[in-house]
Design a protein around this motif. Sequence first.
Motif, PDB file in Angstrom:
ATOM      1  N   ALA A  56      -7.108  -3.836  11.758  1.00  0.00           N
ATOM      2  CA  ALA A  56      -6.158  -3.163  12.638  1.00  0.00           C
ATOM      3  C   ALA A  56      -5.728  -1.844  12.026  1.00  0.00           C
ATOM      4  N   THR A  61      -3.388   8.002  14.293  1.00  0.00           N
ATOM      5  CA  THR A  61      -3.324   8.653  12.982  1.00  0.00           C
ATOM      6  C   THR A  61      -4.672   8.523  12.293  1.00  0.00           C
TER       7      THR A  61
ATOM      8  N   GLY B  31      -5.097   9.721   5.488  1.00  0.00           N
ATOM      9  CA  GLY B  31      -4.579  10.613   6.528  1.00  0.00           C
ATOM     10  C   GLY B  31      -3.197  10.269   7.039  1.00  0.00           C
ATOM     11  N   HIS B  32      -2.537   9.260   6.442  1.00  0.00           N
ATOM     12  CA  HIS B  32      -1.280   8.825   7.048  1.00  0.00           C
ATOM     13  C   HIS B  32      -0.082   9.690   6.690  1.00  0.00           C
ATOM     14  N   GLY B  99       4.461   0.674   3.769  1.00  0.00           N
ATOM     15  CA  GLY B  99       4.274   0.853   5.215  1.00  0.00           C
ATOM     16  C   GLY B  99       4.219  -0.471   5.951  1.00  0.00           C
ATOM     17  N   ASP B 100       3.197  -0.654   6.778  1.00  0.00           N
ATOM     18  CA  ASP B 100       3.012  -1.882   7.536  1.00  0.00           C
ATOM     19  C   ASP B 100       1.530  -2.254   7.459  1.00  0.00           C
ATOM     20  N   PRO B 101       1.140  -3.413   8.000  1.00  0.00           N
ATOM     21  CA  PRO B 101      -0.257  -3.859   7.809  1.00  0.00           C
ATOM     22  C   PRO B 101      -1.304  -2.824   8.251  1.00  0.00           C
ATOM     23  N   HIS B 102      -1.037  -2.136   9.339  1.00  0.00           N
ATOM     24  CA  HIS B 102      -2.035  -1.177   9.855  1.00  0.00           C
ATOM     25  C   HIS B 102      -2.115   0.053   8.961  1.00  0.00           C
ATOM     26  N   VAL B 103      -0.959   0.495   8.502  1.00  0.00           N
ATOM     27  CA  VAL B 103      -0.921   1.627   7.569  1.00  0.00           C
ATOM     28  C   VAL B 103      -1.653   1.256   6.275  1.00  0.00           C
ATOM     29  N   ARG B 104      -1.456   0.028   5.813  1.00  0.00           N
ATOM     30  CA  ARG B 104      -2.105  -0.396   4.560  1.00  0.00           C
ATOM     31  C   ARG B 104      -3.621  -0.471   4.694  1.00  0.00           C
ATOM     32  N   HIS B 105      -4.116  -0.610   5.915  1.00  0.00           N
ATOM     33  CA  HIS B 105      -5.570  -0.608   6.115  1.00  0.00           C
ATOM     34  C   HIS B 105      -6.171   0.784   5.990  1.00  0.00           C
ATOM     35  N   ARG B 106      -5.335   1.819   6.075  1.00  0.00           N
ATOM     36  CA  ARG B 106      -5.849   3.194   6.014  1.00  0.00           C
ATOM     37  C   ARG B 106      -5.390   3.935   4.763  1.00  0.00           C
TER      38      ARG B 106
END
Lengths: 162, 268
Positions: A56, A61, B31-32, B99-106
């Motif tokens: 996910a 972004t 890129g976050h 961050g949150d789970p999605h942020v941690r994936h990037r």
Amino acid sequence: MPRVSMRVNGAQVSASVEPRTLLVQFLREHQRLTGTHVGCDTSQCGACVVHVNGKAIKSCTTLALSCEGAEVTTIEGLAAGHDLHPMQAAFRAHHGLQCGFCTPGMIMAAIDMVNRLGPDLSEETIRHELEGNICRCTGYHNIVKAIRAGAAAMGGMPLAAE
Amino acid sequence: MYAFDYHRPTTLKQAGNLAAKNAEAKLLAGGHTLLPTMKQRLASPPALIDLSGVAELSGIALKGRNLVIGAMTTHAEVAGSDLVKAALPGLAVLAGGIGDPHVRHRGTIGGSVANNDPSADYPAGLLALGATIVTTKRRIPASEFFTSLFSTALEEGEIITRIIVPTGAKFAYQKFRNPASRYAMVGVAVAKKGARVAVAVTGAGADGVFRWAEAEAALARRFTPKSLDGVALPDPKGLNGDIHASAEYRSHLIGVMARRAVLAASGK
């Protein structure tokens, strides 16, 4: 303009895009897959969550060009024909939405949660894991119920709808 | 976002050549931070060099007594790594709280340290642990790397390749999150290895991450939260105050988070 190719919901797609094209723009405007939403556009609300290579991510972004060769799944790719994915069915059964704007991102986040943590999710875990998804209608209560039930259903052990 | 040219190298060598040729270009990791900054038009680089295709920049290995973490390794990968969880569990917890789970994936460790956001979690952790930031040109100790708000020792065209983190320390990081943004209003990392005790503070310093020497001296005598009783808190004059928290409140929080970090590092 550079060309980008990826698989979206199992189909190979390709388009010429400006480098500044975000993945969510590519999905909505180039592929006309408008189920993925843009809520905040600042990577906080999670309405734009899709899966890239099984994980996910926030598609508001992420550059489309960064997803060259990736496998992308959106809310449109979950159902098998008329059969809803168990997580979609659980959101319907538990009324895990009001206006529905955040729902695609919630469901994509919920499935990712099950993929990472398994189908037996406690209420506490679900609430914690929903950190990156904001709903301004429901107060989350039915979303949490829906995810618990949807997760159990994905694991093959459905919880009774309340 | 203003238009820009885009490059996606597949090797570190290509990335280095592109960076050398495009002095104004920015490196894109997860890129976050960079993409939101570009959306707000606070940054408008003429070109981006996307490092996501450079496989050699990702991965985690244990080499001797050091964890070696590739610059493009995501927060989720660090948080979920069996190697990290066994060798330095507090670092896995730190990464899993970003961050949150999605942020941690990037989001990536290299991107986080290169940006040196004053509220970022990794700078405090790596400073306390005495990590080394390895680039295409040299090795930079964390104590020399983080220079000021959003500023580092990196020079133009220099690319972070990996982070070397010594293991064997009792280590924990505790933060007080802003309830809305979830960024650390104050975060404190504590590491104890033999006689060396380091206490590093993020989210509070007017010049970014810093070490709290008085606390270190007290904890070196006895590594328990009680040792911090009576230790002078960092002077609010050197701390940030904003709408979220005054400098005085941040100073207070540093004491609280430091005690919690000492407890957690002691396995309690």
